[in-house]
Write an enzyme that holds these catalytic residues in place. Sequence first.
Site, mmCIF file in Angstrom:
data_model
loop_
_atom_site.group_PDB
_atom_site.id
_atom_site.type_symbol
_atom_site.label_atom_id
_atom_site.label_comp_id
_atom_site.label_asym_id
_atom_site.label_seq_id
_atom_site.Cartn_x
_atom_site.Cartn_y
_atom_site.Cartn_z
ATOM 1 N N GLU A 26 1.194 -1.166 -0.209
ATOM 2 C CA GLU A 26 0.126 0.087 -0.238
ATOM 3 C C GLU A 26 1.234 1.370 0.390
ATOM 4 O OE1 GLU A 26 -2.626 0.018 2.944
ATOM 5 O OE2 GLU A 26 -3.666 1.886 2.660
ATOM 6 N N ASN A 71 -7.207 1.560 2.514
ATOM 7 C CA ASN A 71 -7.179 2.828 3.158
ATOM 8 C C ASN A 71 -7.165 3.793 2.041
ATOM 9 O OD1 ASN A 71 -8.548 1.367 5.607
ATOM 10 N ND2 ASN A 71 -7.016 2.395 6.878
ATOM 11 N N ASN A 171 -12.157 -1.349 -0.744
ATOM 12 C CA ASN A 171 -11.794 -1.786 0.397
ATOM 13 C C ASN A 171 -12.153 -1.275 1.702
ATOM 14 O OD1 ASN A 171 -8.774 -2.215 1.589
ATOM 15 N ND2 ASN A 171 -9.450 -0.494 2.977
ATOM 16 N N GLU A 172 -12.291 -2.092 2.177
ATOM 17 C CA GLU A 172 -13.151 -1.850 4.055
ATOM 18 C C GLU A 172 -14.299 -0.775 3.215
ATOM 19 O OE1 GLU A 172 -10.003 -1.503 7.004
ATOM 20 O OE2 GLU A 172 -9.690 -3.666 6.637
ATOM 21 N N TYR A 243 -6.454 -9.003 11.431
ATOM 22 C CA TYR A 243 -5.260 -8.900 11.913
ATOM 23 C C TYR A 243 -5.360 -9.193 13.430
ATOM 24 C CZ TYR A 243 -4.211 -5.113 8.928
ATOM 25 O OH TYR A 243 -3.932 -5.356 7.632
ATOM 26 N N GLU A 291 -6.283 -9.623 3.553
ATOM 27 C CA GLU A 291 -5.528 -8.778 4.647
ATOM 28 C C GLU A 291 -5.263 -9.710 5.690
ATOM 29 O OE1 GLU A 291 -5.743 -3.758 5.605
ATOM 30 O OE2 GLU A 291 -6.040 -4.150 3.556
ATOM 31 N N GLN A 348 1.093 -6.546 5.095
ATOM 32 C CA GLN A 348 1.942 -6.176 4.456
ATOM 33 C C GLN A 348 3.460 -6.578 4.171
ATOM 34 O OE1 GLN A 348 1.313 -1.805 3.069
ATOM 35 N NE2 GLN A 348 -1.081 -2.131 3.857
HETATM 36 O O1 AHR Z 1 -2.846 -2.697 6.247
HETATM 37 C C1 AHR Z 1 -2.956 -2.164 6.917
HETATM 38 C C2 AHR Z 1 -4.475 -1.402 6.929
HETATM 39 O O2 AHR Z 1 -5.162 -1.776 7.232
HETATM 40 C C3 AHR Z 1 -5.145 -1.370 5.452
HETATM 41 O O3 AHR Z 1 -5.242 -0.070 4.388
HETATM 42 C C4 AHR Z 1 -7.037 -1.847 6.428
HETATM 43 O O4 AHR Z 1 -7.073 -1.789 4.310
HETATM 44 C C5 AHR Z 1 -6.925 -2.507 7.412
HETATM 45 O O5 AHR Z 1 -7.593 -1.283 7.888
#
Ligand code: AHR
Length: 497
Positions: A26, A71, A171-172, A243, A291, A348
């Site tokens: 990103e 994001n 995205n999200e 995450y 992700e 990432q």
């Molecule tokens: O990977 C970091 C961020 O985590 C990304 O930009 C977003 O999609 C997620 O919230």
Amino acid sequence: RKAKMVLDKSYIIAQVDNRIYGSFIEHLGRAVYGGIYEPNHPEADKHGFRKDVMELVKGLQVPIIRYPGGNMVSGYNWEDGVGPKEDRPRRLELAWQTIETNQFGLNEFVEWSKKVNAEVMMAVNLGTRGMDAARNLIEYTNHPGGTYWSEQRKSHGYKNPHAIKTWCLGNEMDGPWQIGQKTPYEYGRIAKETGKVMKLVDPDIELVACGSSNTSMPSFPEYEATTLDIAYEEIDYISLHQYYGNNSNDTANYLAKSLDMDHFIHTVTSTCDYIKAKHRSKKTIHLSFDEWNVWYHSREQDKKINHWQIAPPQLEDVYNFEDALLVGSILITFLNHADRVKMACMAQLVNVIAPIMTENNGRAWKQTIYYPYMYTSKYGRGHSIKPILSSPRYDSKDFTDVPYIDSAAVFNEEKEELVIFIVNKNVHDSIYLSTDIRSFEGYAVVEHVVLEHENLKAVNTSTGEEVRPHKSGASILNDGLLETRLTKASWNMIRIQ
Ligand code: AHR
């Protein structure tokens, strides 16, 4: 402490889609600038790409890389990043509150991806933009020529189309933090119409629709259900993000979090199949876990970073040994869901919550999590075999009946090789595992690789690899019975041919 397992050639879950070993770059922090691209670095090639970083990326054998966000994509004008570099605008990048110079953009990313042998997974902006920008973008990347945007591409030095096959529809979009957040209905509609118009430009593409940003979102799994209900026929995959962290310093509970991921995958799979039934559709929607990773070490230090800098050191988690164990378990979880999880991206790849770190103008180095990722990507290719496992269990703060052992097995027919991945989550004791592999007659152990460390919090740095695998794992194969000692808190890979 003993465990038993049976692995039989005929217990096939599915062919592993190698794209589960994908990753993500990103425009965030030092992922691009100072990460993969640093024109003044002694290791930079003629494009400004760091050769040392490319070597480490190639070591991971990453088949597909998502770009440019995250994001960031929800406020991004893709046109800013193409054409002569001197004409590209500097912009406020609102998602991460930085300055984006646009000296690196779409064409540079396609060029770089080729050099690391990866496909591109491209995301379109459904935050500040929509159908119009998306159809122009795909005309630019995928149309052969003779139209405004395809000729623009040619004038930028790319005669042949980039032929990008995999596209993320935003995205999200459920997240309040997202630029242009959407209700499930709003998102379902824009995903459907954008997908439709993109497939009119290129019918061969595959589309990934956003699901929930994580399992704690209040609209999970209704967001998925509504989106699928509206856009079922246009899309091919639904996206999952998650995450994990160990804020409470409770290792037993932390390592059990792969069960949460397993549950997440089950729930999204069921949601897809419910909508399939509702629509009397013959089409199956697959999962793109685009992700995933550990993300918590850098959260406090990031609050102190001043806004509007170029490539500040954001999200630079330094991973420890226990993080590598969880990463190993997550990859095992994907293999055990090979029938539905067809893509996944470790988020990432470089500097930003990443297996590879760099120093500006200095070295590139491997984090602890590099190793389970590398070995699983390299050797976890073939048919995923269902392990019939009976393991001792434990209870933790948030989980009950957690198997101490996580395992997945992959049979590669071409190489005539069985590869077993195992994590022992018991931080106090070894576990002795007996695996019945009688259907693999005449096979012998080639290697047993182990990642272990006395200190769960041990980290690697630019100058030293405290956490690195060794090949002296204890495995003996006799008469179809594989006897293995899994040392306490260890990640293991056993290759048998
Ligand atoms: O990977 C970091 C961020 O985590 C990304 O930009 C977003 O999609 C997620 O919230």
